[in-house]
Design a protein around this motif. Structure first.
Motif, mmCIF file in Angstrom:
data_model
loop_
_atom_site.group_PDB
_atom_site.id
_atom_site.type_symbol
_atom_site.label_atom_id
_atom_site.label_comp_id
_atom_site.label_asym_id
_atom_site.label_seq_id
_atom_site.Cartn_x
_atom_site.Cartn_y
_atom_site.Cartn_z
ATOM 1 N N MET A 117 0.821 -1.230 0.176
ATOM 2 C CA MET A 117 -0.017 -0.069 0.128
ATOM 3 C C MET A 117 0.929 1.185 0.008
ATOM 4 N N LEU A 118 0.235 2.307 -0.526
ATOM 5 C CA LEU A 118 0.844 3.886 -0.614
ATOM 6 C C LEU A 118 0.175 4.303 0.328
ATOM 7 N N TRP A 119 0.605 5.177 1.291
ATOM 8 C CA TRP A 119 0.033 6.152 2.309
ATOM 9 C C TRP A 119 0.593 7.700 2.154
ATOM 10 N N ARG A 120 0.067 8.279 2.485
ATOM 11 C CA ARG A 120 0.474 9.577 2.863
ATOM 12 C C ARG A 120 1.379 9.691 3.900
ATOM 13 N N THR A 121 2.206 10.415 4.242
ATOM 14 C CA THR A 121 2.750 10.485 5.545
ATOM 15 C C THR A 121 1.995 11.247 6.543
ATOM 16 N N PRO A 122 1.926 10.647 7.639
ATOM 17 C CA PRO A 122 3.032 9.923 8.507
ATOM 18 C C PRO A 122 2.944 8.407 8.276
ATOM 19 N N GLY A 123 1.746 7.994 7.599
ATOM 20 C CA GLY A 123 1.910 6.645 7.393
ATOM 21 C C GLY A 123 0.718 5.810 7.848
ATOM 22 N N PRO A 124 0.391 4.818 7.992
ATOM 23 C CA PRO A 124 -0.703 4.013 8.764
ATOM 24 C C PRO A 124 -0.277 3.755 10.476
ATOM 25 N N GLN A 125 -1.328 3.959 11.253
ATOM 26 C CA GLN A 125 -0.952 3.919 12.627
ATOM 27 C C GLN A 125 -1.500 2.444 13.199
ATOM 28 N N GLN A 126 -1.525 1.430 12.251
ATOM 29 C CA GLN A 126 -1.780 0.119 12.475
ATOM 30 C C GLN A 126 -0.845 -0.671 12.699
ATOM 31 N N PRO A 127 -0.815 -1.536 13.918
ATOM 32 C CA PRO A 127 0.164 -2.536 14.140
ATOM 33 C C PRO A 127 0.668 -3.643 13.271
ATOM 34 N N ASP A 128 -0.336 -3.835 12.177
ATOM 35 C CA ASP A 128 -0.071 -4.930 11.378
ATOM 36 C C ASP A 128 0.323 -4.408 10.002
ATOM 37 N N CYS A 129 1.114 -3.369 9.860
ATOM 38 C CA CYS A 129 1.556 -2.753 8.916
ATOM 39 C C CYS A 129 3.125 -2.743 9.162
ATOM 40 N N THR A 130 3.823 -3.020 8.002
ATOM 41 C CA THR A 130 5.407 -2.909 8.141
ATOM 42 C C THR A 130 5.809 -1.835 7.080
ATOM 43 N N GLU A 131 6.478 -0.926 7.427
ATOM 44 C CA GLU A 131 7.186 -0.022 6.506
ATOM 45 C C GLU A 131 8.113 -0.331 5.747
ATOM 46 N N ILE A 132 8.182 -0.321 4.529
ATOM 47 C CA ILE A 132 9.089 -0.728 3.581
ATOM 48 C C ILE A 132 10.157 0.415 3.249
ATOM 49 N N ALA A 133 9.434 1.561 2.878
ATOM 50 C CA ALA A 133 10.222 2.658 2.287
ATOM 51 C C ALA A 133 9.499 3.989 2.582
ATOM 52 N N ARG A 134 10.103 4.988 2.781
ATOM 53 C CA ARG A 134 9.592 6.522 3.023
ATOM 54 C C ARG A 134 9.897 7.456 2.364
ATOM 55 N N SER A 135 9.270 8.370 1.730
ATOM 56 C CA SER A 135 9.903 9.695 1.153
ATOM 57 C C SER A 135 9.132 10.791 1.943
ATOM 58 N N GLU A 136 9.229 12.033 1.491
ATOM 59 C CA GLU A 136 8.762 13.181 2.153
ATOM 60 C C GLU A 136 7.455 13.137 2.167
ATOM 61 N N ARG A 137 6.411 12.642 1.165
ATOM 62 C CA ARG A 137 5.059 12.886 1.228
ATOM 63 C C ARG A 137 4.322 11.147 1.290
ATOM 64 N N ILE A 138 5.061 10.369 0.815
ATOM 65 C CA ILE A 138 4.508 8.747 0.732
ATOM 66 C C ILE A 138 5.117 7.999 1.435
ATOM 67 N N VAL A 139 4.425 6.866 2.061
ATOM 68 C CA VAL A 139 4.882 5.839 2.726
ATOM 69 C C VAL A 139 4.587 4.363 1.998
ATOM 70 N N LEU A 140 5.535 3.640 1.725
ATOM 71 C CA LEU A 140 5.049 2.376 1.336
ATOM 72 C C LEU A 140 5.092 1.367 2.310
ATOM 73 N N VAL A 141 3.991 0.445 2.533
ATOM 74 C CA VAL A 141 3.828 -0.237 3.581
ATOM 75 C C VAL A 141 3.265 -1.680 2.943
ATOM 76 N N ASP A 142 3.711 -2.576 3.748
ATOM 77 C CA ASP A 142 2.981 -4.031 3.716
ATOM 78 C C ASP A 142 2.080 -4.237 4.783
ATOM 79 N N CYS A 143 0.879 -4.277 4.673
ATOM 80 C CA CYS A 143 -0.159 -4.349 5.664
ATOM 81 C C CYS A 143 -0.822 -6.060 5.517
ATOM 82 N N HIS A 144 -0.884 -6.535 6.543
ATOM 83 C CA HIS A 144 -1.360 -8.114 6.540
ATOM 84 C C HIS A 144 -2.617 -8.088 7.091
#
Length: 128
Positions: free
Chosen positions: A101-128
């Motif tokens: 998933m792509l999120w706007r920063t600051p990213g998801p506040q869910q415990p089942d999501c693992t951050e893969i990479a981050r930029s200034e405006r976008i966070v790439l995560v893997d949510c289970h």
């Protein structure tokens, strides 16, 4: 027949001399002309910055055959959603609440999501 050939040659030479003068007057630059025919020229300036950052993150991380989901903040913005759809092609973009998933920063506040990479405006995560 020879006269026609000479007239054509003179017209061609005059045209070349005229075009050379115009090119000097406008400070012709062949590098700029080559950029005009580059398919990606100006792309980054013509799309929202979220699209540029998302494309960069996904090019460094993740398999291009895996679809990416847009989080609610990105999905609800019609301009960003459409530009992401176009800018990330051929990767499939969809709405989901899990997976890559792509999120706007600051990213998801869910415990089942693992951050893969981050930029200034976008966070790439893997949510289970």
């Amino acid at each position: 027949m020879l006269h026609r050939w000479l007239v054509g040659l003179l017209i061609g030479a005059a045209l070349l001399v005229g075009l050379r003068g115009i090119a000097k007057d406008v400070q012709f630059d062949s590098a700029l002309l080559r950029q005009a025919f580059d398919a990606g020229a100006g792309w980054e300036e013509s799309v929202p910055p979220e699209v540029v950052e998302a494309r960069a993150l996904l090019s460094r991380h993740g398999d291009p055959s895996v679809p990416v989901a847009l989080a609610p903040g990105l999905w609800e913005d019609p301009l960003v959603r459409e530009r992401l759809w176009d800018g990330l092609y051929p990767r499939r973009v969809h709405w989901a609440d899990k997976g890559l998933m792509l999120w706007r920063t600051p990213g998801p506040q869910q415990p089942d999501c693992t951050e893969i990479a981050r930029s200034e405006r976008i966070v790439l995560v893997d949510c289970h």
